[in-house]
Design a protein around this motif. Structure first.
Motif, PDB file in Angstrom:
ATOM      1  N   ARG A  73     -15.481  59.958  32.720  1.00 49.53           N
ATOM      2  CA  ARG A  73     -15.716  60.563  31.599  1.00 49.53           C
ATOM      3  C   ARG A  73     -14.755  60.130  30.351  1.00 49.53           C
ATOM      4  N   ILE A  74     -13.378  59.643  30.806  1.00 46.98           N
ATOM      5  CA  ILE A  74     -12.556  59.403  29.673  1.00 46.98           C
ATOM      6  C   ILE A  74     -12.514  58.072  29.301  1.00 46.98           C
ATOM      7  N   LEU A  75     -12.242  57.160  30.324  1.00 47.87           N
ATOM      8  CA  LEU A  75     -12.279  55.688  30.178  1.00 47.87           C
ATOM      9  C   LEU A  75     -13.459  55.128  29.159  1.00 47.87           C
ATOM     10  N   PRO A  76     -14.597  55.285  29.824  1.00 49.29           N
ATOM     11  CA  PRO A  76     -15.963  54.651  29.113  1.00 49.29           C
ATOM     12  C   PRO A  76     -15.994  55.138  27.641  1.00 49.29           C
ATOM     13  N   PRO A  77     -15.652  56.388  27.314  1.00 50.17           N
ATOM     14  CA  PRO A  77     -15.921  56.681  25.642  1.00 50.17           C
ATOM     15  C   PRO A  77     -14.548  56.146  25.051  1.00 50.17           C
ATOM     16  N   LEU A  78     -13.547  55.972  25.696  1.00 54.10           N
ATOM     17  CA  LEU A  78     -12.371  55.552  25.093  1.00 54.10           C
ATOM     18  C   LEU A  78     -12.812  54.069  24.807  1.00 54.10           C
ATOM     19  N   ARG A  79     -13.509  53.363  25.755  1.00 55.90           N
ATOM     20  CA  ARG A  79     -13.509  51.649  25.444  1.00 55.90           C
ATOM     21  C   ARG A  79     -14.873  51.720  24.744  1.00 55.90           C
ATOM     22  N   ALA A  80     -15.310  52.654  24.532  1.00 60.29           N
ATOM     23  CA  ALA A  80     -16.560  52.509  23.634  1.00 60.29           C
ATOM     24  C   ALA A  80     -16.370  52.834  22.126  1.00 60.29           C
ATOM     25  N   GLY A  81     -15.169  53.455  21.897  1.00 56.23           N
ATOM     26  CA  GLY A  81     -14.532  53.610  20.313  1.00 56.23           C
ATOM     27  C   GLY A  81     -14.591  55.139  20.088  1.00 56.23           C
ATOM     28  N   TYR A  82     -14.943  55.991  21.206  1.00 58.71           N
ATOM     29  CA  TYR A  82     -14.947  57.268  20.495  1.00 58.71           C
ATOM     30  C   TYR A  82     -13.332  58.120  20.451  1.00 58.71           C
ATOM     31  N   LEU A  83     -13.599  59.102  19.757  1.00 59.13           N
ATOM     32  CA  LEU A  83     -12.374  60.128  19.749  1.00 59.13           C
ATOM     33  C   LEU A  83     -12.823  61.065  20.842  1.00 59.13           C
ATOM     34  N   VAL A  84     -11.855  60.835  21.828  1.00 58.40           N
ATOM     35  CA  VAL A  84     -11.797  61.600  23.289  1.00 58.40           C
ATOM     36  C   VAL A  84     -10.776  62.828  22.885  1.00 58.40           C
ATOM     37  N   VAL A  85     -11.655  64.119  23.054  1.00 62.17           N
ATOM     38  CA  VAL A  85     -10.765  64.980  22.791  1.00 62.17           C
ATOM     39  C   VAL A  85     -10.459  65.615  24.440  1.00 62.17           C
ATOM     40  N   SER A  86      -9.541  65.843  24.916  1.00 64.14           N
ATOM     41  CA  SER A  86      -9.254  66.317  26.222  1.00 64.14           C
ATOM     42  C   SER A  86      -8.508  67.641  26.497  1.00 64.14           C
ATOM     43  N   ASP A  87      -9.255  68.753  26.979  1.00 66.81           N
ATOM     44  CA  ASP A  87      -8.496  69.695  27.043  1.00 66.81           C
ATOM     45  C   ASP A  87      -7.844  69.658  28.471  1.00 66.81           C
ATOM     46  N   ARG A  88      -6.690  69.495  28.605  1.00 64.15           N
ATOM     47  CA  ARG A  88      -5.636  69.060  29.673  1.00 64.15           C
ATOM     48  C   ARG A  88      -5.919  67.608  30.047  1.00 64.15           C
ATOM     49  N   TYR A  89      -4.782  67.132  30.613  1.00 68.81           N
ATOM     50  CA  TYR A  89      -4.778  65.612  30.953  1.00 68.81           C
ATOM     51  C   TYR A  89      -3.639  65.645  32.113  1.00 68.81           C
ATOM     52  N   ALA A  90      -3.121  64.535  32.400  1.00 68.93           N
ATOM     53  CA  ALA A  90      -2.268  64.308  33.277  1.00 68.93           C
ATOM     54  C   ALA A  90      -1.106  65.056  33.224  1.00 68.93           C
ATOM     55  N   TYR A  91      -0.627  65.581  32.473  1.00 74.23           N
ATOM     56  CA  TYR A  91       0.462  66.322  31.930  1.00 74.23           C
ATOM     57  C   TYR A  91       0.384  67.712  32.845  1.00 74.23           C
ATOM     58  N   THR A  92      -0.797  68.280  32.674  1.00 71.89           N
ATOM     59  CA  THR A  92      -0.772  69.459  33.601  1.00 71.89           C
ATOM     60  C   THR A  92      -0.660  69.341  35.050  1.00 71.89           C
ATOM     61  N   ALA A  93      -0.892  68.164  35.597  1.00 71.77           N
ATOM     62  CA  ALA A  93      -0.563  68.028  36.955  1.00 71.77           C
ATOM     63  C   ALA A  93       1.131  67.611  37.108  1.00 71.77           C
ATOM     64  N   PHE A  94       1.565  67.111  36.166  1.00 76.71           N
ATOM     65  CA  PHE A  94       3.088  66.889  36.116  1.00 76.71           C
ATOM     66  C   PHE A  94       3.585  68.043  36.266  1.00 76.71           C
ATOM     67  N   ALA A  95       3.117  69.068  35.211  1.00 77.06           N
ATOM     68  CA  ALA A  95       3.894  70.357  35.435  1.00 77.06           C
ATOM     69  C   ALA A  95       3.641  71.224  36.322  1.00 77.06           C
ATOM     70  N   ARG A  96       2.447  71.282  36.717  1.00 77.88           N
ATOM     71  CA  ARG A  96       2.045  72.184  38.082  1.00 77.88           C
ATOM     72  C   ARG A  96       2.737  71.710  39.444  1.00 77.88           C
ATOM     73  N   ASP A  97       2.539  70.094  39.613  1.00 79.27           N
ATOM     74  CA  ASP A  97       3.416  69.556  40.668  1.00 79.27           C
ATOM     75  C   ASP A  97       4.647  69.862  40.771  1.00 79.27           C
ATOM     76  N   ALA A  98       5.303  69.679  39.608  1.00 82.13           N
ATOM     77  CA  ALA A  98       6.700  69.673  39.736  1.00 82.13           C
ATOM     78  C   ALA A  98       7.016  71.225  40.032  1.00 82.13           C
ATOM     79  N   ALA A  99       6.380  72.086  39.480  1.00 80.47           N
ATOM     80  CA  ALA A  99       6.743  73.591  39.861  1.00 80.47           C
ATOM     81  C   ALA A  99       6.317  73.713  41.238  1.00 80.47           C
ATOM     82  N   ARG A 100       5.632  73.087  41.852  1.00 83.48           N
ATOM     83  CA  ARG A 100       5.457  73.122  43.458  1.00 83.48           C
ATOM     84  C   ARG A 100       6.279  72.664  44.251  1.00 83.48           C
ATOM     85  N   GLY A 101       7.163  71.776  43.624  1.00 86.94           N
ATOM     86  CA  GLY A 101       8.174  71.075  44.572  1.00 86.94           C
ATOM     87  C   GLY A 101       7.908  69.604  44.682  1.00 86.94           C
ATOM     88  N   CYS A 102       6.718  69.036  44.219  1.00 87.90           N
ATOM     89  CA  CYS A 102       6.599  67.662  44.644  1.00 87.90           C
ATOM     90  C   CYS A 102       7.767  66.873  43.709  1.00 87.90           C
TER      91      CYS A 102
END
Lengths: 254, 232
Positions: free
Chosen positions: B88-117
């Motif tokens: 969903r993200i890479l193809p439109p990004l390569r196709a020249g779209y403005l990709v608006v993403s509600d949450r990204y990898a940072y959600t995981a960075f925050a959540r996983d760190a809060a869980r002790g990873c």
């Protein structure tokens, strides 16, 4: 004694050292892995060690998803690699670590190395694969059953009568031809195994030979883990039973 | 016509990310921005990272058998994200779209760190996800998000409240403690990853116009297209 990982400590892992041994058998399909795992398990049990065997894609958590994904070819390379990692992590935490804590020997029919080789063959970088599996426990011994692609091919045909889609790497579109794709794919995998053998200190065993010879070699590497001397080499010509199938002998001498 | 300056990821599209706690207002703002961009004639692709079927089904099963750990939980979400990213993200990004993403990898960075990873480990897993062109972080006090949740009669789910961490037996108290941890992680990320901080205690209109202003220079030379594609 296996209390070390490849770099990343998992939350909730026991802090005391694990007393069991972790023994890994790696090798391609047709390298004689399952035969060797069975022989080794039975030998260790006769010697008095509790053995828990484990392999890939045996967790309750996502194995159904993996099967479904393979059927429909629905996931990209990174996604598939991560799905396998979930499966592995689940086995590590719920099966391998508890067994090692209890002092059992864990005999792993393939481990992170096969998963890494597959991921890299599908475009992942070595660095990414290594980091991803940084949470894995360092085994006490990794036996690598090394067999030539021609041998693997003969054994696959002898056993299944055909080549497997995934073991031939058909999803990589290396060739439309199963036979050719099989060789190209195995070549890629073997390049990664070469690198990992050095990186992770595999004990390489010539698996172009009959199971009895392979097993004798494996025993020689395993025995010292228990402070035992290596057992004598069993006779290859076990009485009353032909040691080599015709197809295998042919393959082995090819 | 002058070319837009190249993005760090090297693709012709642009990746605009909305991050923040649940109830921080980021989804509302992301949707409004999408509308505006579309109205201005840009090719926009809108995507959100909520639990997919793969994750939610597995989590349900794992919970029943008590199999899930911080690690499998983390890897499972990474799998889900990778699927979204590759599809969903890479193809439109390569196709020249403005990709608006509600949450990204940072959600995981925050959540996983809060869980002790281990944070470095989590980051290395997401190394396939390029740095976005803009990350809007919706800063809001935890108390406000809780009030918003209660006011809108949304249910607080088990993992959102971090109930698996045993912080408290009380759902609301656990939620508050876990979200406070998450917020600390977000604040840390805001510095290391140079988030654009949005004060989300203000009105929807104020916030939206600030975001639009912020993006104007980036959009100045960005080519327009005609379609809005909505991630379904």
């Amino acid at each position: 004694m296996t209390d070390r990982t490849y770099g990343t400590r998992l939350p909730g892992m026991p802090t005391e050292p694990l007393s069991g041994k972790l023994v890994v058998i790696e090798g391609a399909d047709g390298s004689g892995r399952s035969t060797e795992v069975a022989l080794l398990k039975s030998w260790l049990e006769v010697e008095g060690h509790a053995v828990v065997d484990t392999g890939l894609r045996r967790s309750d958590l996502v194995s159904a998803e993996i099967d479904r994904a393979k059927q429909g070819h629905t996931f990209g390379g990174t996604t598939m690699a991560l799905l396998y990692a979930v499966d592995f992590a689940d086995q590590l935490e719920n099966k391998i670590v508890p067994a090692l804590s209890a002092g059992s020997t864990v005999l792993a029919d393939r481990y992170i190395y096969t998963l890494m080789a597959r991921a890299i063959a599908r475009g992942a970088s070595r660095e990414w694969a290594r980091e991803l599996y940084g949470f894995a426990l360092r085994p006490d011994l990794v036996v690598f059953l090394d067999a030539r692609p021609e041998i693997l091919l003969h054994r696959a045909i002898a056993k299944y009568g055909s080549l497997d889609y995934w073991e031939s790497g058909m999803d990589l579109y290396l060739s439309k031809d199963f036979f050719e794709s099989f060789f190209l794919y195995q070549e890629r995998l073997s390049r990664e195994f070469e690198w990992m053998a050095r990186e992770y200190g595999f004990r390489r065993i010539d698996a172009n030979r009959v199971p009895e010879q392979v097993h004798a070699d494996v025993q020689r590497h395993v025995a010292p883990l228990y402070g035992a001397r290596a057992p004598p080499i069993p006779s290859v010509q076990a009485p009353g039973r032909p040691p080599v199938s015709r197809g295998r002998r042919k393959a082995a001498s090819a | 016509m002058p070319e837009p300056s190249p993005a760090p990821h090297g693709f012709p599209g642009r990746l605009l990310v909305f991050e923040g706690l649940d109830g921080s207002g980021k989804s509302t703002q992301a949707a409004l921005l999408g509308k505006w961009l579309q109205a201005r004639g840009y090719r926009v692709f809108f995507t959100e990272w909520n639990s997919s079927e793969l994750v939610s089904k597995t989590i349900r099963r794992g919970k029943k058998k008590n199999l899930l750990t911080a690690t499998t939980f983390s890897l499972l979400h990474a799998t889900d994200f990778a699927d979204r990213f590759e599809r969903r993200i890479l193809p439109p990004l390569r196709a020249g779209y403005l990709v608006v993403s509600d949450r990204y990898a940072y959600t995981a960075f925050a959540r996983d760190a809060a869980r002790g990873c281990a944070p470095e480990w989590v980051r290395s897993i997401y190394a396939f996800a390029p740095q976005p062109d803009r990350v809007f972080y919706f800063r809001v006090p935890v108390q406000v998000t809780l009030k918003r949740k209660i006011a809108s009669r949304q249910k607080i789910n088990y993992y959102e409240a971090g109930m698996d961490l045993g912080l408290s037996d009380d759902l609301y108290e656990s939620y508050e403690r876990f979200q406070t941890r998450l917020k600390q992680e977000y604040e840390r990320l805001a510095e290391t990853d140079r988030f654009t901080i949005v004060d989300s205690t203000r009105s929807v209109e104020e916030i939206q116009s600030e975001i639009r202003e912020n993006l104007r220079p980036m959009l100045e030379h960005f080519p327009t297209g005609e379609r809005l594609v909505h991630d379904r």
